[in-house]
Design a protein around this motif. Structure first.
Motif, PDB file in Angstrom:
ATOM      1  N   CYS A   1      37.026 -46.421  30.303  1.00  0.00           N
ATOM      2  CA  CYS A   1      36.989 -45.332  31.536  1.00  0.00           C
ATOM      3  C   CYS A   1      36.074 -46.060  32.558  1.00  0.00           C
ATOM      4  O   CYS A   1      36.147 -45.857  33.443  1.00  0.00           O
ATOM      5  CB  CYS A   1      35.679 -43.888  30.577  1.00  0.00           C
ATOM      6  SG  CYS A   1      37.682 -43.228  29.745  1.00  0.00           S
ATOM      7  N   LEU A   2      34.844 -46.592  31.997  1.00  0.00           N
ATOM      8  CA  LEU A   2      33.799 -47.364  33.048  1.00  0.00           C
ATOM      9  C   LEU A   2      34.211 -48.302  33.595  1.00  0.00           C
ATOM     10  O   LEU A   2      34.447 -48.116  35.381  1.00  0.00           O
ATOM     11  CB  LEU A   2      32.630 -48.018  31.872  1.00  0.00           C
ATOM     12  CG  LEU A   2      31.310 -49.072  33.370  1.00  0.00           C
ATOM     13  CD1 LEU A   2      30.861 -47.355  33.413  1.00  0.00           C
ATOM     14  CD2 LEU A   2      31.058 -49.603  32.521  1.00  0.00           C
ATOM     15  N   VAL A   3      35.593 -48.898  33.383  1.00  0.00           N
ATOM     16  CA  VAL A   3      36.159 -51.189  33.900  1.00  0.00           C
ATOM     17  C   VAL A   3      36.515 -49.692  35.582  1.00  0.00           C
ATOM     18  O   VAL A   3      36.187 -50.401  36.540  1.00  0.00           O
ATOM     19  CB  VAL A   3      36.636 -51.250  33.098  1.00  0.00           C
ATOM     20  CG1 VAL A   3      37.444 -52.495  34.534  1.00  0.00           C
ATOM     21  CG2 VAL A   3      36.144 -52.181  32.314  1.00  0.00           C
ATOM     22  N   PRO A   4      37.421 -49.183  35.440  1.00  0.00           N
ATOM     23  CA  PRO A   4      38.577 -49.074  36.893  1.00  0.00           C
ATOM     24  C   PRO A   4      37.602 -47.631  37.657  1.00  0.00           C
ATOM     25  O   PRO A   4      37.956 -47.905  38.629  1.00  0.00           O
ATOM     26  CB  PRO A   4      39.067 -47.771  35.886  1.00  0.00           C
ATOM     27  CG  PRO A   4      39.094 -47.011  34.701  1.00  0.00           C
ATOM     28  CD  PRO A   4      38.089 -48.278  34.107  1.00  0.00           C
ATOM     29  N   GLN A   5      36.469 -47.223  37.169  1.00  0.00           N
ATOM     30  CA  GLN A   5      35.052 -46.204  37.707  1.00  0.00           C
ATOM     31  C   GLN A   5      34.597 -47.392  39.023  1.00  0.00           C
ATOM     32  O   GLN A   5      34.667 -47.565  39.814  1.00  0.00           O
ATOM     33  CB  GLN A   5      34.475 -45.351  37.120  1.00  0.00           C
ATOM     34  CG  GLN A   5      34.935 -44.277  36.752  1.00  0.00           C
ATOM     35  CD  GLN A   5      35.845 -43.457  37.766  1.00  0.00           C
ATOM     36  OE1 GLN A   5      34.904 -43.479  38.383  1.00  0.00           O
ATOM     37  NE2 GLN A   5      37.002 -43.405  36.814  1.00  0.00           N
ATOM     38  N   VAL A   6      34.051 -48.760  38.345  1.00  0.00           N
ATOM     39  CA  VAL A   6      33.477 -49.337  38.666  1.00  0.00           C
ATOM     40  C   VAL A   6      34.022 -50.267  40.118  1.00  0.00           C
ATOM     41  O   VAL A   6      34.355 -51.029  40.673  1.00  0.00           O
ATOM     42  CB  VAL A   6      32.900 -50.566  38.019  1.00  0.00           C
ATOM     43  CG1 VAL A   6      31.940 -51.488  38.910  1.00  0.00           C
ATOM     44  CG2 VAL A   6      32.194 -49.672  37.515  1.00  0.00           C
TER      45      VAL A   6
ATOM     46  N   LEU B   1      32.938 -50.882  43.787  1.00  0.00           N
ATOM     47  CA  LEU B   1      33.340 -52.212  44.468  1.00  0.00           C
ATOM     48  C   LEU B   1      35.068 -52.555  45.400  1.00  0.00           C
ATOM     49  O   LEU B   1      34.265 -52.534  46.872  1.00  0.00           O
ATOM     50  CB  LEU B   1      33.685 -53.009  43.578  1.00  0.00           C
ATOM     51  CG  LEU B   1      32.770 -53.914  42.876  1.00  0.00           C
ATOM     52  CD1 LEU B   1      33.313 -54.488  41.209  1.00  0.00           C
ATOM     53  CD2 LEU B   1      30.976 -53.922  43.037  1.00  0.00           C
ATOM     54  N   ARG B   2      35.483 -51.789  45.259  1.00  0.00           N
ATOM     55  CA  ARG B   2      36.339 -51.876  46.071  1.00  0.00           C
ATOM     56  C   ARG B   2      36.157 -50.757  47.558  1.00  0.00           C
ATOM     57  O   ARG B   2      36.273 -50.977  48.802  1.00  0.00           O
ATOM     58  CB  ARG B   2      38.045 -51.035  45.765  1.00  0.00           C
ATOM     59  CG  ARG B   2      38.950 -51.143  46.659  1.00  0.00           C
ATOM     60  CD  ARG B   2      40.568 -50.412  46.064  1.00  0.00           C
ATOM     61  NE  ARG B   2      40.352 -48.914  46.006  1.00  0.00           N
ATOM     62  CZ  ARG B   2      41.020 -48.434  46.618  1.00  0.00           C
ATOM     63  NH1 ARG B   2      42.589 -49.008  45.569  1.00  0.00           N
ATOM     64  NH2 ARG B   2      41.348 -47.225  46.564  1.00  0.00           N
ATOM     65  N   PHE B   3      34.762 -49.763  47.577  1.00  0.00           N
ATOM     66  CA  PHE B   3      34.864 -49.291  48.411  1.00  0.00           C
ATOM     67  C   PHE B   3      33.505 -49.452  49.065  1.00  0.00           C
ATOM     68  O   PHE B   3      32.695 -48.668  49.424  1.00  0.00           O
ATOM     69  CB  PHE B   3      35.158 -47.994  48.427  1.00  0.00           C
ATOM     70  CG  PHE B   3      36.369 -47.352  48.141  1.00  0.00           C
ATOM     71  CD1 PHE B   3      36.751 -47.586  49.786  1.00  0.00           C
ATOM     72  CD2 PHE B   3      36.981 -46.880  46.857  1.00  0.00           C
ATOM     73  CE1 PHE B   3      38.215 -46.096  49.794  1.00  0.00           C
ATOM     74  CE2 PHE B   3      37.888 -46.702  46.898  1.00  0.00           C
ATOM     75  CZ  PHE B   3      39.095 -46.272  48.133  1.00  0.00           C
ATOM     76  N   ASN B   4      32.982 -51.315  48.514  1.00  0.00           N
ATOM     77  CA  ASN B   4      31.843 -51.243  48.853  1.00  0.00           C
ATOM     78  C   ASN B   4      30.575 -50.743  48.700  1.00  0.00           C
ATOM     79  O   ASN B   4      29.251 -50.845  49.542  1.00  0.00           O
ATOM     80  CB  ASN B   4      32.116 -52.125  50.619  1.00  0.00           C
ATOM     81  CG  ASN B   4      32.897 -52.547  50.666  1.00  0.00           C
ATOM     82  OD1 ASN B   4      32.987 -53.901  49.935  1.00  0.00           O
ATOM     83  ND2 ASN B   4      33.682 -52.321  51.811  1.00  0.00           N
ATOM     84  N   LEU B   5      30.526 -49.998  47.359  1.00  0.00           N
ATOM     85  CA  LEU B   5      29.295 -49.395  47.101  1.00  0.00           C
ATOM     86  C   LEU B   5      28.592 -50.644  46.554  1.00  0.00           C
ATOM     87  O   LEU B   5      28.504 -51.808  46.090  1.00  0.00           O
ATOM     88  CB  LEU B   5      29.890 -48.700  45.844  1.00  0.00           C
ATOM     89  CG  LEU B   5      28.131 -47.876  44.751  1.00  0.00           C
ATOM     90  CD1 LEU B   5      28.322 -46.406  46.268  1.00  0.00           C
ATOM     91  CD2 LEU B   5      28.469 -47.064  43.864  1.00  0.00           C
ATOM     92  N   ASP B   6      26.933 -50.530  46.987  1.00  0.00           N
ATOM     93  CA  ASP B   6      26.206 -51.365  46.758  1.00  0.00           C
ATOM     94  C   ASP B   6      26.259 -51.122  44.727  1.00  0.00           C
ATOM     95  O   ASP B   6      25.224 -50.446  44.759  1.00  0.00           O
ATOM     96  CB  ASP B   6      24.774 -51.353  47.582  1.00  0.00           C
ATOM     97  CG  ASP B   6      24.229 -52.681  46.953  1.00  0.00           C
ATOM     98  OD1 ASP B   6      23.952 -53.251  46.646  1.00  0.00           O
ATOM     99  OD2 ASP B   6      23.089 -52.887  47.900  1.00  0.00           O
TER     100      ASP B   6
END
Length: 67
Positions: A20-25, A29-34
């Motif tokens: 579950c964690l991998v697609p959330q991260v 990252l796709r939306f440029n979250l730091d």
């Protein structure tokens, strides 16, 4: 007994939490979250990305993925 993150979210074995964690991260990252504020989460994500099952499941690896 308290267990904490090891190589993965919950110890040293892959669990549903990692799946579950991998697609959330990935989307963060796709939306440029730091991710600097989340070093443990990002470390686990990077570790998972080294495994073929996770790397091959990435959206860009899918023939029908939208670009």
């Amino acid at each position: 007994m308290t267990l904490t993150a090891g190589e993965y979210c919950y110890g040293d074995n892959i669990t549903l939490a990692d799946i579950c964690l991998v697609p959330q991260v990935y989307n963060a990252l796709r939306f440029n979250l730091d991710m600097q504020s989340y070093p443990h989460i990002y470390r686990i994500y990077q570790h998972c990305q080294q495994l073929a099952a996770f790397a091959l499941a990435a959206p860009e690896q899918q023939a029908d993925a939208l670009t």
